[in-house]
Design a protein around this motif. Structure first.
Motif, PDB file in Angstrom:
ATOM      1  N   SER A 134       0.800  -1.230   0.000  1.00 49.95           N
ATOM      2  CA  SER A 134       0.000   0.000   0.000  1.00 49.95           C
ATOM      3  C   SER A 134       0.831   1.277   0.000  1.00 49.95           C
ATOM      4  N   GLN A 135       1.899   1.349   0.793  1.00 52.11           N
ATOM      5  CA  GLN A 135       2.711   2.569   0.824  1.00 52.11           C
ATOM      6  C   GLN A 135       3.349   2.822  -0.539  1.00 52.11           C
ATOM      7  N   ASN A 136       3.802   1.755  -1.166  1.00 49.91           N
ATOM      8  CA  ASN A 136       4.392   1.834  -2.495  1.00 49.91           C
ATOM      9  C   ASN A 136       3.370   2.338  -3.506  1.00 49.91           C
ATOM     10  N   ILE A 137       2.156   1.823  -3.414  1.00 50.38           N
ATOM     11  CA  ILE A 137       1.082   2.221  -4.329  1.00 50.38           C
ATOM     12  C   ILE A 137       0.732   3.688  -4.154  1.00 50.38           C
ATOM     13  N   VAL A 138       0.608   4.128  -2.905  1.00 51.33           N
ATOM     14  CA  VAL A 138       0.270   5.524  -2.637  1.00 51.33           C
ATOM     15  C   VAL A 138       1.318   6.449  -3.248  1.00 51.33           C
ATOM     16  N   ASN A 139       2.590   6.131  -3.072  1.00 50.87           N
ATOM     17  CA  ASN A 139       3.653   6.965  -3.641  1.00 50.87           C
ATOM     18  C   ASN A 139       3.560   7.009  -5.165  1.00 50.87           C
ATOM     19  N   TYR A 140       3.285   5.877  -5.787  1.00 53.17           N
ATOM     20  CA  TYR A 140       3.156   5.829  -7.242  1.00 53.17           C
ATOM     21  C   TYR A 140       1.986   6.688  -7.716  1.00 53.17           C
ATOM     22  N   LEU A 141       0.852   6.580  -7.037  1.00 52.42           N
ATOM     23  CA  LEU A 141      -0.338   7.304  -7.477  1.00 52.42           C
ATOM     24  C   LEU A 141      -0.215   8.807  -7.249  1.00 52.42           C
ATOM     25  N   ILE A 142       0.469   9.205  -6.196  1.00 51.87           N
ATOM     26  CA  ILE A 142       0.698  10.635  -5.972  1.00 51.87           C
ATOM     27  C   ILE A 142       1.536  11.210  -7.109  1.00 51.87           C
ATOM     28  N   GLU A 143       2.566  10.479  -7.524  1.00 53.30           N
ATOM     29  CA  GLU A 143       3.390  10.932  -8.642  1.00 53.30           C
ATOM     30  C   GLU A 143       2.593  10.898  -9.945  1.00 53.30           C
ATOM     31  N   LEU A 144       1.828   9.851 -10.152  1.00 53.82           N
ATOM     32  CA  LEU A 144       1.032   9.713 -11.373  1.00 53.82           C
ATOM     33  C   LEU A 144       0.076  10.883 -11.563  1.00 53.82           C
ATOM     34  N   THR A 145      -0.520  11.341 -10.486  1.00 56.88           N
ATOM     35  CA  THR A 145      -1.544  12.383 -10.552  1.00 56.88           C
ATOM     36  C   THR A 145      -1.015  13.779 -10.228  1.00 56.88           C
ATOM     37  N   ASN A 146       0.299  13.913 -10.115  1.00 57.03           N
ATOM     38  CA  ASN A 146       0.909  15.219  -9.835  1.00 57.03           C
ATOM     39  C   ASN A 146       0.370  15.856  -8.556  1.00 57.03           C
TER      40      ASN A 146
END
Length: 216
Positions: A85-97
């Protein structure tokens, strides 16, 4: 409450919307909800793969997903897939600026304090909700002290920091879970957290019900 950043455009990443984003999560697990809120803030399109049972649907399907480390929640975005989950959150924050959610300067570390405290609370609240002696011990020794710390950190503010942050997303998820699963104990903290939860619900939950779902 400063919510201006919640209206940020996805910007250059908008073109990635042509690639389907799938979020797989256990239906009643709080970590999956945290992942969804990141996308809901900017109305980024995604499809849900919702599992109602780890022992049946998940065990049947996990080997077919192409995940290096099969676990829930997970994200599949085109030919890219990750879990944890922490990895996913970091990816999605970057994905969505939405990097502003991390906070700025040294505040980032204070934001992460709340983020990691709440992430730990997710499982502890689940244990505490069980009507057992062990559950009561977890409630008294591990859940309530951290809830008290969050109460002190929030005080009478509308959010933990000047601007909306990942701390609020994690805190909203953890506190809402605490309210649902330990309702009698929550009453002691209701005067602090009820107004906070109501304000955050408007921001974080208003689009969740509109998302499409796929059956696993």
């Amino acid at each position: 409450m400063d919510t201006s950043n919640t209206n940020k455009q996805v910007g250059n990443n908008q073109s990635k919307e042509t690639t389907e984003l799938i979020i797989g999560y256990l239906e009643f697990a709080t970590r999956g909800q945290t992942v969804r809120y990141i996308l809901d803030l900017v109305d980024y399109p995604y499809t849900e793969a919702k599992y109602t049972s780890v022992s049946t649907e998940w065990e049947k399907n996990k080997s077919e997903l192409g995940l290096d480390f099969p676990n829930l929640p997970y994200v599949i975005h085109g030919d890219f897939s990750i879990s944890e989950s922490q990895n996913i959150v970091n990816y999605l924050i970057e994905l969505t600026n939405q990097q502003y959610l991390y906070g700025e300067g040294k505040e980032k570390y204070r934001v992460d304090n709340i983020r990691f405290v709440c992430d730990d609370l997710f499982s502890k609240i689940y244990q505490a909700s069980k009507q057992t002696e062990e559950g009561k011990n977890v409630l008294d020794s591990q859940v309530i002290p951290k809830i008290q710390q969050l109460q002190k950190a929030l005080g009478n503010k509308s959010q933990f920091f000047e601007k909306l942050s990942i701390a609020d997303i994690y805190a909203f998820t953890a506190l809402n879970s605490f309210k649902i699963k330990c309702p009698n104990t929550y009453l002691e903290f209701a005067s602090t957290f009820d107004p906070y939860l109501k304000r955050l619900e408007v921001i974080l939950s208003k689009k969740s019900s509109q998302k499409s779902q796929i059956k696993q």
